[in-house]
Every structure is written in C-alpha cells, then in structure tokens.
Scaffold this motif. Structure first.
Motif, short mmCIF file in Angstrom:
data_model
loop_
_atom_site.label_atom_id
_atom_site.label_comp_id
_atom_site.label_asym_id
_atom_site.label_seq_id
_atom_site.Cartn_x
_atom_site.Cartn_y
_atom_site.Cartn_z
N VAL A 1 0.84 -1.20 0.00
CA VAL A 1 0.00 0.00 0.00
C VAL A 1 0.88 1.25 0.00
O VAL A 1 2.05 1.21 0.36
CB VAL A 1 -0.94 0.02 1.23
CG1 VAL A 1 -1.84 -1.21 1.23
CG2 VAL A 1 -0.14 0.09 2.53
N ASN A 2 0.27 2.37 -0.41
CA ASN A 2 1.00 3.63 -0.41
C ASN A 2 0.80 4.36 0.92
O ASN A 2 0.19 3.82 1.85
CB ASN A 2 0.59 4.49 -1.60
CG ASN A 2 -0.89 4.92 -1.55
OD1 ASN A 2 -1.54 4.83 -0.52
ND2 ASN A 2 -1.40 5.38 -2.68
N ALA A 3 1.28 5.58 1.00
CA ALA A 3 1.26 6.33 2.26
C ALA A 3 -0.16 6.63 2.74
O ALA A 3 -0.36 6.93 3.92
CB ALA A 3 2.04 7.63 2.11
N ALA A 4 -1.14 6.54 1.84
CA ALA A 4 -2.54 6.76 2.22
C ALA A 4 -3.30 5.46 2.45
O ALA A 4 -4.50 5.47 2.70
CB ALA A 4 -3.25 7.58 1.14
N GLY A 5 -2.59 4.31 2.35
CA GLY A 5 -3.21 3.02 2.57
C GLY A 5 -3.86 2.41 1.35
O GLY A 5 -4.48 1.35 1.44
N ARG A 6 -3.72 3.04 0.17
CA ARG A 6 -4.30 2.50 -1.06
C ARG A 6 -3.37 1.44 -1.64
O ARG A 6 -2.16 1.63 -1.72
CB ARG A 6 -4.56 3.61 -2.07
CG ARG A 6 -5.69 4.55 -1.67
CD ARG A 6 -6.07 5.48 -2.81
NE ARG A 6 -4.97 6.37 -3.16
CZ ARG A 6 -4.78 7.55 -2.60
NH1 ARG A 6 -5.61 7.99 -1.65
NH2 ARG A 6 -3.76 8.30 -2.96
N SER A 7 -3.98 0.35 -2.10
CA SER A 7 -3.20 -0.78 -2.61
C SER A 7 -2.58 -0.45 -3.96
O SER A 7 -3.24 0.07 -4.86
CB SER A 7 -4.11 -2.00 -2.74
OG SER A 7 -3.38 -3.10 -3.25
N GLY A 8 -1.27 -0.77 -4.08
CA GLY A 8 -0.59 -0.61 -5.36
C GLY A 8 -0.38 -1.94 -6.06
O GLY A 8 -0.38 -2.04 -7.28
N ALA A 9 -0.20 -3.01 -5.27
CA ALA A 9 -0.02 -4.35 -5.81
C ALA A 9 -0.30 -5.35 -4.71
O ALA A 9 -0.13 -5.05 -3.52
CB ALA A 9 1.40 -4.54 -6.36
N GLN A 10 -0.73 -6.54 -5.09
CA GLN A 10 -1.03 -7.59 -4.13
C GLN A 10 -0.43 -8.90 -4.60
O GLN A 10 -0.31 -9.15 -5.81
CB GLN A 10 -2.54 -7.77 -3.96
CG GLN A 10 -3.25 -6.56 -3.38
CD GLN A 10 -4.75 -6.76 -3.33
OE1 GLN A 10 -5.31 -7.61 -4.02
NE2 GLN A 10 -5.43 -5.97 -2.49
N MET A 11 -0.04 -9.73 -3.63
CA MET A 11 0.45 -11.06 -3.95
C MET A 11 -0.37 -12.06 -3.15
O MET A 11 -0.38 -12.02 -1.91
CB MET A 11 1.93 -11.20 -3.61
CG MET A 11 2.51 -12.57 -3.99
SD MET A 11 4.28 -12.69 -3.61
CE MET A 11 4.94 -11.57 -4.83
N ASP A 12 -1.09 -12.92 -3.84
CA ASP A 12 -1.90 -13.94 -3.20
C ASP A 12 -0.97 -14.96 -2.54
O ASP A 12 -0.09 -15.52 -3.19
CB ASP A 12 -2.78 -14.63 -4.24
CG ASP A 12 -3.86 -15.50 -3.61
OD1 ASP A 12 -3.54 -16.23 -2.65
OD2 ASP A 12 -5.00 -15.47 -4.09
N TYR A 13 -1.17 -15.19 -1.25
CA TYR A 13 -0.27 -16.09 -0.54
C TYR A 13 -0.37 -17.52 -1.05
O TYR A 13 0.59 -18.30 -0.92
CB TYR A 13 -0.58 -16.06 0.97
CG TYR A 13 0.67 -16.21 1.80
CD1 TYR A 13 1.44 -15.10 2.14
CD2 TYR A 13 1.09 -17.46 2.24
CE1 TYR A 13 2.59 -15.24 2.90
CE2 TYR A 13 2.23 -17.60 2.99
CZ TYR A 13 2.98 -16.49 3.32
OH TYR A 13 4.13 -16.63 4.05
N ARG A 14 -1.49 -17.88 -1.67
CA ARG A 14 -1.60 -19.22 -2.24
C ARG A 14 -0.58 -19.43 -3.34
O ARG A 14 -0.05 -20.54 -3.51
CB ARG A 14 -3.01 -19.44 -2.78
CG ARG A 14 -4.10 -19.53 -1.71
CD ARG A 14 -5.46 -19.60 -2.35
NE ARG A 14 -5.73 -18.42 -3.17
CZ ARG A 14 -6.83 -18.25 -3.90
NH1 ARG A 14 -7.77 -19.18 -3.91
NH2 ARG A 14 -7.01 -17.14 -4.59
N HIS A 15 -0.31 -18.38 -4.13
CA HIS A 15 0.70 -18.50 -5.18
C HIS A 15 2.07 -18.79 -4.59
O HIS A 15 2.86 -19.56 -5.15
CB HIS A 15 0.76 -17.21 -6.01
CG HIS A 15 -0.49 -16.93 -6.79
ND1 HIS A 15 -1.34 -17.93 -7.20
CD2 HIS A 15 -1.02 -15.76 -7.25
CE1 HIS A 15 -2.36 -17.39 -7.88
NE2 HIS A 15 -2.18 -16.08 -7.91
N ILE A 16 2.37 -18.15 -3.47
CA ILE A 16 3.66 -18.36 -2.82
C ILE A 16 3.78 -19.80 -2.33
O ILE A 16 4.78 -20.48 -2.58
CB ILE A 16 3.85 -17.37 -1.65
CG1 ILE A 16 3.77 -15.93 -2.14
CG2 ILE A 16 5.17 -17.63 -0.93
CD1 ILE A 16 3.79 -14.90 -1.02
#
Length: 388
Positions: free
Chosen positions: A74-89
């Motif tokens: 997330v950025n400084a305002a808490g908005r998501s920039g990218a996500q990684m699904d833990y299932r993929h990991i």
C-alpha cells in the motif's frame, strides 16, 4: 562428549536437539530469564524445512502456521498498489513455506528437548579458556563449566564471538537500515488489515502490519540509516521517520509501548573468515547472519544446528568435523548473503521509480504464466545443508 551451547534461540535449541540425538551431553546457556514470547512473523522455508522434517518437528511447526490471505503493498494513504496472493507463494514452493512467529519456532524446539538436556536461563559466558584437555568456561556469576565443544549460537551481537574471535565491529557489515518491531492491541487496525499482511514500502522506509491473533497486532518498521548506534529509546526516531504518514500509521505510532518492549536493531550481516577456532564453532546469526531483509535467518539457524549434529555424530575428531561443517556450508551461506544484499534494494525502495518497478514486478508474478518466478524469488533450495 560434552557440548555447551551459548544461546537458547532457534540456532542454539536446534543444535542442542541435534547434538543430543548424536549422543552428546548438552548444556544450553541463555541470558534471558525465561522463554521469549512473540517475536516477529517470518516465512519459514528453504533448508530449515528439511532440517525440521529430519528432526521430527515439521508437523508441530505447521500447527503454529499463521493464516495470511495475501501480501498487500500500500501507499502512504493506505491504497493498494499491488497484491500477492499467498496461495501463489505456497504453491510455487510446493507447499513447503508457511508464515509463523519466531517465538513459536522456539517453543516447538523447547518442547522437543529431552529432560537430559540442561537449559540454564539468566546466565552467560564471561571467559573462555582452551586447554589441552578441552574448554574451561567461566560464567557471569563466577561458576565454571568444562566442555569438549563450545557452540556460539547467541545471535548477531554474539557474546561468544566477542570472547573468542574479537570485537563485534570486526565482523558486522551494516546494510544501511535500522529496523524496529512491537506488539499492540487495536480492533480498528485489525479491521483495516482485513486478514492481509499490509506492507507500506515507500521511498526509503517501510512499515509492515499484520494481525497475530484477534486484535493483537505486530508492527515492524525499516528505515534507511547509516549510523550503527542503537538508541536507548527508539520511539523518537520512529515518530520522526514515520510520523508524516497517513492511513492507520498515526494510531500504530500512538500505540507504541515503552522502549523495553520495542525491538530495535541495525540491519546487518556477519562476515567472518572462519566460524571456528579450536573447540569453538559459531552457527546461525552469530556466524553468518544474512539480515532481516534477506529472510531465511530462522531457516539457516535451524539448518546449521541440525548440520552440526550430523557432522559430530559418531566421531571423536571434533576438529575435522568442524572443518567439514564450515567447508560445506560456507559457499551456500555466502550465496544467500549476496542475495540478501540485493533484496535490501528491493525491500525498501530508494525512489518512487523503484516503488513503481516493485509493484509492476509483483503484478507480473501473480500472472499464471510467470508465477513460477515466485519460487526463484524465495530461493527455496535446501541443497547442501544436510551433512549426513
């Protein structure tokens, strides 16, 4: 044969278990007055998983695995920039990776120790003397022990290393960051996290948040800093570095406990020409810390403890066994330290452009045709850490 282990963390307890199974008499010295609670959450994978399986601990560790749905940048305002699904990991590592609190690993190891392993809390070494017959160890309280082997497993600021090899500054390689972590309770922060592991990794600093259990939250921070001194009270430094951020960060900072309950340290690696001297051997972070930013510190600690027990099983030639241990493990450790230094540049972006590149990279790794890159990213190979 008698072994004394300085340090009752993951490396020390793993070595105690492995050496006991190899037929050694073992005593563990730990300066803390009792078992440590909590600790930061980590991804347990790599050589430590194989070591845990060999020691019969893997299933017990899995029962303490924490539920993480995804890693959300997330950025400084808490908005998501990218996500990684833990299932993929998990899928990319063949299911041989899971999040767990460092303290839970120590508790599993502690529970596995047989009663014949002596564990002394609230004590440490003050002097190490090697004689023709072995080692004479003087404790901080004036007591003495004799041993055939001393294992320094007392972390990056190792007292054993200082006593036997020399001052800390000769072996510490700072990576240009400081890190801090603490626990607090907040239902509002728990709701904002929504089951995700939130990482606010912006220019020159990073704040990570996750719910450990219910509304119990772990916060950890990384900031760029060149100095190696650690403040007695880290709260002013954390407020100065992160006080301008929005979203839930103000509440997180307001919930900081007293300085005695805040973990604060320099992010660094340990580099040594040799990990052994006479009948003393260093393992884990005391010998080859890869740094918090590299990951696998707990994994390498357990793997090193298990490997030490393997080379010392069924032999009276301690010197040859220790030489074999270091010869086999050193190239692998150096490779992971190099990867850790490269990871530091990605973990805490140096510029907005690096933030953008990070987010694009995470999105690409979530794309099924490229999801195999995750396995390479986590470097899960355990090759070479078993010395059976």
């Amino acid at each position: 044969m008698k072994a004394v282990i300085s340090g009752g963390g993951i490396a020390g307890l793993s070595a105690a278990l492995a050496l006991d199974r190899a037929g050694w008499s073992v005593s563990v010295l730990e300066k803390a007055p009792g078992m440590r609670a909590g600790g930061y959450m980590l991804d347990f994978f790599g050589p430590g998983v194989d070591a845990a399986e060999d020691l019969g601990l893997l299933e017990a560790l899995r029962t303490h695995a924490r539920g993480v749905r995804r890693v959300d940048f997330v950025n400084a305002a808490g908005r998501s920039g990218a996500q990684m699904d833990y299932r993929h990991i998990r899928d990319a590592t063949g299911g041989r990776l899971f999040p767990i609190l460092r303290g839970d690993i120590e508790r599993v190891l502690h529970a596995a120790l047989p009663d014949r392993v002596e564990l002394r809390h609230g004590t440490s070494l003050s002097q190490v003397e090697e004689t023709g017959a072995g080692l004479v160890l003087t404790l901080a309280d004036g007591g003495r022990l004799t041993a055939d082997l001393l294992v320094g497993a007392d972390g990056i600021h190792s007292n054993t290393r200082r006593l036997v090899f020399g001052p800390e500054q000769d072996f510490i390689r700072p990576l240009g960051f400081h890190t801090a972590g603490y626990f607090f309770d907040s239902a509002e922060v728990e709701a904002a996290l929504d089951g995700d592991f939130k990482m606010m990794a912006i220019e020159n600093r990073m704040a990570g948040l996750y719910a450990v259990e219910g509304s119990r939250i772990m916060a950890f921070f990384v900031l760029r800093a060149d100095e190696t001194e650690r403040p007695d009270d880290p709260r002013p430094a954390l407020r100065a570095a992160f006080g301008d951020l929005g979203w839930i960060v103000p509440e997180v900072l307001a919930a900081m406990p007293g300085p005695e309950d805040i973990y604060y340290d320099v992010v660094a690696q340990v580099e040594m020409d040799t990990w052994r001297r006479g009948r003393t051997i260093l393992i884990g972070d005391a010998a080859y810390a890869v740094s918090l930013l590299a990951g696998q510190g707990a994994s390498l600690a357990m793997a090193g403890g298990r490997a030490l027990g393997q080379v010392l099983s069924g032999t009276d030639d301690v010197a040859a066994a220790l030489a074999h241990f270091e010869t086999q493990l050193r190239p692998l450790v150096l490779e992971k330290q190099r990867a850790g230094r490269n990871m530091a540049k990605w973990f805490v972006p140096a510029s907005p452009a690096h933030v953008l590149m990070r987010d694009m990279g995470v999105r690409l790794m979530n794309w099924p045709p490229l999801s195999g890159l995750i396995g390479r990213f986590f470097s899960v190979s355990a090759k070479g850490f078993s010395l059976r």
